[in-house]
Design an enzyme around this catalytic site. Structure first.
Site: not given
Ligand code: DX5
Ligand code: ZN
Length: 219
Positions: A6, A31, A33, A35, A64, A66, A135, A173
């Site tokens: 990540s 990975h 993230d 957001m 991912h 979010m 999660m 994760d």
């Protein structure tokens, strides 16, 4: 178990270099993230960074999301080079349609569940998913403590996948380290996402990856 590094915990002044080091160390996926400051109380990166990561590695990019209303951004992330798109079940009132959209883009479809969300929330669409992500922390930040209470959900999801003879990855994760990774493997996880445990250990990326691999070798 596959290892997804990540980049949230990476040094962004040397992102390309650090991604290359993950690939050289034998990481399986990168990975990323995303957001938005709305679904989670933090803002990170968007398609621009996915596109830069795409030029730094041949490894699959595991994105991912979010974010609220992820359906509006799936095509942008696919275009930027994502291989897998994971949406949060809590952000998808029309999850079935959202998964269809990801499939139509030709990408691997993932569904993430927050710690407070029960496994049944994805029970009706299991056969549409390529990846399930219970999660193991509340999403929003790297470097948080692993929540052992989530292990039963990892077991439950992996049991359903086996019972229905589906080929679906179970990814974990948040707070994954050599101490916690074996617990998730024993519960049925097939992919570990690791941020701090790869980039912020005080060891090299190669040593950190090797240590994680070793930890699950006989779990
Ligand atoms: C948290 C993110 C994670 C994060 C994990 O919301 O989804 O991917 O990078 O970081 P660590 O491994 O530091 O807990
Ligand atoms: Zn993540």
């Amino acid at each position: 178990m596959k290892l997804a590094a990540s980049i949230l915990a990476a040094d962004f002044t040397r992102l390309g270099e650090q991604i290359a080091a993950c690939e050289a160390a034998g990481a399986d996926w990168i990975h990323i993230d995303v957001m938005d400051g709305r679904f989670v109380p933090n803002i990170t990166m968007g398609p621009l960074v996915v596109e830069a990561a795409r030029r730094s590695t041949r490894l699959p990019l595991d994105v991912h999301l979010m974010i609220v209303e992820p359906e509006h951004y799936l095509a942008d992330f696919a275009q930027a080079g994502a291989d897998g798109l994971t949406v949060q079940v809590e952000a998808c009132p029309n999850l079935h349609r959202t998964l269809q959209q990801i499939k139509e883009l030709g990408k691997r479809a993932g569904i993430a569940l927050n710690p407070a969300t029960p496994a049944v929330a994805v029970g009706e669409v299991l056969d549409m998913a390529d990846l399930l992500l219970p999660m193991t922390v509340n999403p929003g930040f790297g470097g948080q403590q692993f929540l052992p209470a989530v292990l039963h959900k990892v077991r439950q999801l992996s049991r359903w996948v086996a019972e229905r003879q589906l080929s679906v990855d179970i990814e974990v994760d948040g707070g994954i380290e050599p101490e916690t990774a074996p617990l998730t493997k024993a519960a049925g996880a097939t992919v570990m996402v690791v941020g701090s445990g790869v980039f912020r250990t005080g060891l090299s990326i190669a040593e950190s990856v090797a240590r994680l691999r070793q930890s699950v070798a006989d779990a």
